[in-house]
Design an enzyme around this catalytic site. Structure first.
Site, short mmCIF file in Angstrom:
data_model
loop_
_atom_site.label_atom_id
_atom_site.label_comp_id
_atom_site.label_asym_id
_atom_site.label_seq_id
_atom_site.Cartn_x
_atom_site.Cartn_y
_atom_site.Cartn_z
N GLY A 16 23.35 48.78 40.21
CA GLY A 16 24.76 48.64 40.54
C GLY A 16 25.58 49.51 39.62
CD GLN A 42 29.07 50.00 34.99
OE1 GLN A 42 28.89 49.65 36.16
NE2 GLN A 42 28.12 50.03 34.07
CB CYS A 44 25.47 46.59 31.37
SG CYS A 44 26.99 47.37 31.92
CG LEU A 45 23.57 51.74 34.41
CD1 LEU A 45 23.99 52.51 35.65
CD2 LEU A 45 22.20 52.19 33.92
CG HIS A 91 26.30 42.91 36.08
ND1 HIS A 91 25.76 42.57 34.87
CD2 HIS A 91 26.68 44.22 35.97
CE1 HIS A 91 25.82 43.63 34.06
NE2 HIS A 91 26.37 44.64 34.72
CD GLU A 92 27.47 46.62 38.90
OE1 GLU A 92 28.42 47.31 38.46
OE2 GLU A 92 26.37 46.58 38.33
CG HIS A 94 31.40 46.41 35.19
ND1 HIS A 94 31.49 46.74 33.86
CD2 HIS A 94 30.09 46.30 35.46
CE1 HIS A 94 30.28 46.84 33.34
NE2 HIS A 94 29.41 46.58 34.29
#
Length: 186
Positions: free
Chosen positions: A43, A48, A96-97, A138-139, A142
């Site tokens: 994701g 991000q 997480c990226l 999760h996304e 953000h």
């Protein structure tokens, strides 16, 4: 596109809605998928990649084997709104990226009622459960300026403080391009 690291101010902003005339929307969505795949993510939210807009992409296909019966795992979410989260909380190890090299168990509800638009600006009103709901939550966080480390045990977060500070300074290795808020210029 480079991914912004923990500590970057865009990650803490509440993202804004967009309309179907958002400049370069289809190319941006394609670039988001390309960036997500190049970083081995499932994701990626617009904040991000330093755009504070309400858009995220997911492709939870890597989880398909572990969660049989899950379908339609590749999607685009524009202007999503969580209407309700319900069910038992379950723990799942998240990463997480924007926070490389840190993975922690996070409790989230099993079911999610969400309204959103897809990449063609078709409206959806769905109830989703399982791993897909997990990735979406999760996304979605953000877009609200929330990171998964905000949802872990406070003592555990204190223990991670040094690692998180190192990430903000760029003292971490990744296979993808990143923007580190406190990195020293070379």
């Amino acid at each position: 596109m480079p991914i912004v690291a923990y500590g970057h101010p865009t990650l803490r902003k509440k993202a804004v809605d967009i309309d179907k005339d958002y400049p370069g929307l289809q190319q941006f969505i394609a670039d988001m998928f390309e960036t997500m795949y190049a970083s081995n993510g499932v994701g990626l939210a617009a904040p991000q990649v330093n755009r504070s807009i309400r858009l995220f992409v997911i492709d939870a296909t890597p989880y398909a084997e572990d969660f049989p019966g899950e379908t339609n795992l590749k999607r685009v979410f524009i202007n999503p709104r969580i209407i309700e989260e319900k069910g038992e909380e379950w723990s799942f190890n998240e990463g997480c990226l924007s926070i490389p090299e840190i993975r922690e168990d996070v409790l989230r509800k099993t079911e999610l009622h969400m309204q959103y638009y897809d990449e063609h600006f078709n409206y959806h009103d769905e109830v989703i459960s399982g791993v897909l709901a997990r990735v979406m939550q999760h996304e979605y966080d953000h877009l609200e300026g929330i990171l998964f480390v905000d949802r872990i045990n406070p003592l555990r977060r204190i223990m991670l403080k040094r690692k998180l500070t190192d990430i903000t300074k760029g003292l971490v290795k990744t296979d993808y391009r990143m923007i580190f808020p406190l990195a020293k210029k070379k």
